[in-house]
Motif scaffolding. Structure first.
Motif, mmCIF file in Angstrom:
data_model
loop_
_atom_site.group_PDB
_atom_site.id
_atom_site.type_symbol
_atom_site.label_atom_id
_atom_site.label_comp_id
_atom_site.label_asym_id
_atom_site.label_seq_id
_atom_site.Cartn_x
_atom_site.Cartn_y
_atom_site.Cartn_z
ATOM 1 N N PHE A 200 -5.225 6.174 0.189
ATOM 2 C CA PHE A 200 -4.873 7.127 1.241
ATOM 3 C C PHE A 200 -5.546 6.752 2.559
ATOM 4 O O PHE A 200 -4.922 6.775 3.620
ATOM 5 C CB PHE A 200 -5.290 8.533 0.813
ATOM 6 C CG PHE A 200 -4.941 9.608 1.802
ATOM 7 C CD1 PHE A 200 -3.652 10.109 1.877
ATOM 8 C CD2 PHE A 200 -5.903 10.108 2.669
ATOM 9 C CE1 PHE A 200 -3.324 11.098 2.795
ATOM 10 C CE2 PHE A 200 -5.584 11.092 3.586
ATOM 11 C CZ PHE A 200 -4.290 11.590 3.649
ATOM 12 N N ASP A 201 -6.823 6.384 2.488
ATOM 13 C CA ASP A 201 -7.548 5.978 3.697
ATOM 14 C C ASP A 201 -6.945 4.713 4.299
ATOM 15 O O ASP A 201 -6.878 4.563 5.526
ATOM 16 C CB ASP A 201 -9.025 5.740 3.371
ATOM 17 C CG ASP A 201 -9.762 7.033 3.054
ATOM 18 O OD1 ASP A 201 -9.251 8.105 3.423
ATOM 19 O OD2 ASP A 201 -10.838 6.964 2.427
ATOM 20 N N ALA A 202 -6.494 3.797 3.433
ATOM 21 C CA ALA A 202 -5.866 2.567 3.920
ATOM 22 C C ALA A 202 -4.561 2.887 4.642
ATOM 23 O O ALA A 202 -4.244 2.289 5.678
ATOM 24 C CB ALA A 202 -5.605 1.616 2.755
ATOM 25 N N MET A 203 -3.805 3.848 4.108
ATOM 26 C CA MET A 203 -2.552 4.237 4.746
ATOM 27 C C MET A 203 -2.814 4.884 6.107
ATOM 28 O O MET A 203 -2.119 4.604 7.087
ATOM 29 C CB MET A 203 -1.779 5.202 3.852
ATOM 30 C CG MET A 203 -0.405 5.561 4.401
ATOM 31 S SD MET A 203 0.521 6.678 3.335
ATOM 32 C CE MET A 203 -0.439 8.183 3.510
ATOM 33 N N VAL A 204 -3.835 5.743 6.177
ATOM 34 C CA VAL A 204 -4.196 6.377 7.448
ATOM 35 C C VAL A 204 -4.586 5.314 8.468
ATOM 36 O O VAL A 204 -4.223 5.398 9.650
ATOM 37 C CB VAL A 204 -5.348 7.382 7.245
ATOM 38 C CG1 VAL A 204 -5.889 7.856 8.592
ATOM 39 C CG2 VAL A 204 -4.876 8.574 6.427
ATOM 40 N N SER A 205 -5.306 4.294 8.008
ATOM 41 C CA SER A 205 -5.713 3.209 8.897
ATOM 42 C C SER A 205 -4.502 2.475 9.467
ATOM 43 O O SER A 205 -4.478 2.104 10.647
ATOM 44 C CB SER A 205 -6.610 2.229 8.135
ATOM 45 O OG SER A 205 -6.972 1.139 8.949
ATOM 46 N N ILE A 206 -3.480 2.282 8.639
ATOM 47 C CA ILE A 206 -2.250 1.626 9.094
ATOM 48 C C ILE A 206 -1.567 2.476 10.162
ATOM 49 O O ILE A 206 -1.128 1.967 11.201
ATOM 50 C CB ILE A 206 -1.300 1.383 7.907
ATOM 51 C CG1 ILE A 206 -1.895 0.343 6.958
ATOM 52 C CG2 ILE A 206 0.075 0.929 8.395
ATOM 53 C CD1 ILE A 206 -1.143 0.199 5.649
ATOM 54 N N PHE A 207 -1.494 3.776 9.922
ATOM 55 C CA PHE A 207 -0.878 4.670 10.903
ATOM 56 C C PHE A 207 -1.671 4.680 12.205
ATOM 57 O O PHE A 207 -1.090 4.689 13.297
ATOM 58 C CB PHE A 207 -0.778 6.087 10.332
ATOM 59 C CG PHE A 207 0.493 6.349 9.581
ATOM 60 C CD1 PHE A 207 1.599 6.871 10.226
ATOM 61 C CD2 PHE A 207 0.590 6.062 8.229
ATOM 62 C CE1 PHE A 207 2.777 7.108 9.541
ATOM 63 C CE2 PHE A 207 1.762 6.295 7.529
ATOM 64 C CZ PHE A 207 2.864 6.822 8.180
ATOM 65 N N GLU A 208 -2.997 4.698 12.086
ATOM 66 C CA GLU A 208 -3.846 4.675 13.281
ATOM 67 C C GLU A 208 -3.569 3.422 14.104
ATOM 68 O O GLU A 208 -3.466 3.472 15.336
ATOM 69 C CB GLU A 208 -5.322 4.711 12.869
ATOM 70 C CG GLU A 208 -5.810 6.053 12.359
ATOM 71 C CD GLU A 208 -6.207 6.984 13.496
ATOM 72 O OE1 GLU A 208 -5.878 6.679 14.661
ATOM 73 O OE2 GLU A 208 -6.832 8.023 13.209
ATOM 74 N N SER A 209 -3.446 2.293 13.420
ATOM 75 C CA SER A 209 -3.177 1.028 14.100
ATOM 76 C C SER A 209 -1.820 1.055 14.796
ATOM 77 O O SER A 209 -1.684 0.604 15.941
ATOM 78 C CB SER A 209 -3.233 -0.119 13.089
ATOM 79 O OG SER A 209 -2.893 -1.344 13.700
ATOM 80 N N ILE B 151 0.845 -1.205 0.000
ATOM 81 C CA ILE B 151 0.000 0.000 0.000
ATOM 82 C C ILE B 151 0.876 1.249 0.000
ATOM 83 O O ILE B 151 0.663 2.187 -0.776
ATOM 84 C CB ILE B 151 -0.937 0.005 1.227
ATOM 85 C CG1 ILE B 151 -1.988 -1.099 1.088
ATOM 86 C CG2 ILE B 151 -1.615 1.364 1.379
ATOM 87 C CD1 ILE B 151 -2.864 -1.259 2.312
ATOM 88 N N PHE B 152 1.889 1.268 0.870
ATOM 89 C CA PHE B 152 2.808 2.405 0.926
ATOM 90 C C PHE B 152 3.502 2.622 -0.413
ATOM 91 O O PHE B 152 3.577 3.741 -0.921
ATOM 92 C CB PHE B 152 3.874 2.176 2.005
ATOM 93 C CG PHE B 152 3.378 2.395 3.406
ATOM 94 C CD1 PHE B 152 2.552 3.458 3.716
ATOM 95 C CD2 PHE B 152 3.745 1.534 4.423
ATOM 96 C CE1 PHE B 152 2.095 3.662 5.007
ATOM 97 C CE2 PHE B 152 3.299 1.724 5.715
ATOM 98 C CZ PHE B 152 2.469 2.790 6.013
ATOM 99 N N ASP B 153 4.010 1.530 -0.966
ATOM 100 C CA ASP B 153 4.789 1.645 -2.195
ATOM 101 C C ASP B 153 3.936 2.128 -3.362
ATOM 102 O O ASP B 153 4.393 2.913 -4.197
ATOM 103 C CB ASP B 153 5.427 0.296 -2.541
ATOM 104 C CG ASP B 153 6.441 -0.141 -1.497
ATOM 105 O OD1 ASP B 153 6.886 0.724 -0.724
ATOM 106 O OD2 ASP B 153 6.768 -1.339 -1.448
ATOM 107 N N LYS B 154 2.699 1.662 -3.407
ATOM 108 C CA LYS B 154 1.813 2.086 -4.488
ATOM 109 C C LYS B 154 1.529 3.581 -4.399
ATOM 110 O O LYS B 154 1.558 4.302 -5.408
ATOM 111 C CB LYS B 154 0.501 1.302 -4.429
ATOM 112 C CG LYS B 154 -0.454 1.639 -5.574
ATOM 113 C CD LYS B 154 -1.733 0.821 -5.490
ATOM 114 C CE LYS B 154 -2.673 1.180 -6.641
ATOM 115 N NZ LYS B 154 -3.953 0.421 -6.565
ATOM 116 N N LEU B 155 1.286 4.064 -3.178
ATOM 117 C CA LEU B 155 1.013 5.491 -3.002
ATOM 118 C C LEU B 155 2.242 6.337 -3.311
ATOM 119 O O LEU B 155 2.140 7.408 -3.909
ATOM 120 C CB LEU B 155 0.536 5.754 -1.572
ATOM 121 C CG LEU B 155 -0.882 5.286 -1.249
ATOM 122 C CD1 LEU B 155 -1.178 5.474 0.230
ATOM 123 C CD2 LEU B 155 -1.907 6.037 -2.085
#
Length: 265
Positions: free
Chosen positions: A213-222, A172-176
């Protein structure tokens, strides 16, 4: 626009709406350097609907960045037109100065710019070379392993651990990152447009991968939630730990402090 321009350093006259942008050609940096021969090291360009003061040599840049007046950021950017949330990316003034000072201190405590950081980078390079060796000399797309290798250095600094190349979060990070690098030029052009146009374009256009972007935010939240549960203020493992520790100190002194979880995101 005209009154604002009169208060700024002199520079070439552009066209209505688009400004001087059409005259910069395919190599804007060369065109701007050439303009410096005529207008000096500091001059004004109208880019789109915005007046931009160009600092065209090292001395001008150094002098400007030593002044608090130059710590400001545009009121409207790719960040501010797509979200109402406040983040470090669009902070200004005293808040930005305080956040930056704290961030630099945390990074120094973690060994940023020191030998310990170098060891982490060397360790990550070993994973990269291992992936290359596994191809046994066959052609490969180096881009597929180079991006995660570079971003893993950031992951280690922020999260305290690396992410395997095949890890879903890693992908996910790499794609963004890949998408962002290819769209910076478009974002730059939109930033020169009127705010109303920027908002429409970002909402209707496929510039921001919202789901990614929302998926990345979710990872950071976790990660932040996990760090809060295991936080030891005497043993800061990474940037998140350092920020959370500082946030606790600030919130005890002032419940309305600008050190918040949202700004950590």
């Amino acid at each position: 626009m005209i009154q604002e321009r009169q208060r700024l350093p002199s520079g070439p006259v552009g066209l209505p709406v688009v400004g001087y942008s059409p005259f910069l050609g395919q190599h804007p940096h060369k065109a701007i350097t050439k303009l410096g021969d005529k207008y000096g090291s500091v001059f004004t360009l109208q880019l789109g609907v915005n007046n931009v003061v160009v600092l065209n040599d090292w001395e001008s840049v150094r002098d400007a960045f030593n002044k608090d007046a130059f710590l400001g950021k545009p009121l409207h950017s790719a960040f501010t037109v797509t979200t109402k949330a406040k983040s470090l990316a669009d902070e200004n003034g005293d808040v930005w100065r305080d956040q930056r000072r704290s961030a630099l201190q945390v990074l120094r405590d973690l060994g940023f710019g020191k030998g310990s950081m170098e060891e982490r980078i060397i360790d990550e390079i070993s994973y990269l070379t291992k992936c290359i060796d596994e191809t046994t000399g066959e052609p490969m797309d180096i881009h597929e392993v180079l991006i995660p290798s570079m971003s893993n250095n950031i992951s280690h600094l922020v999260f305290g651990h690396r992410l395997d190349y095949n890890e879903p979060r890693r992908k996910i990070f790499d794609k963004l990152l890949d998408e962002a690098s290819s769209r910076f030029s478009i974002i730059g052009m939109i930033a020169m447009s009127p705010v109303w146009f920027s908002k429409i374009f970002f909402k209707l256009g496929n510039i921001v991968n919202r789901s990614g972007f929302d998926a990345m935010v979710s990872i950071f939240e976790s990660e932040i939630s996990s760090h809060r549960k295991s936080l030891d203020t005497n043993n800061k493992r990474d940037y998140i730990d350092g920020y959370l520790a500082e946030m606790e100190v600030r919130q005890r002194k002032d419940p309305n402090t600008h050190f918040t979880r949202q700004r950590l995101l």
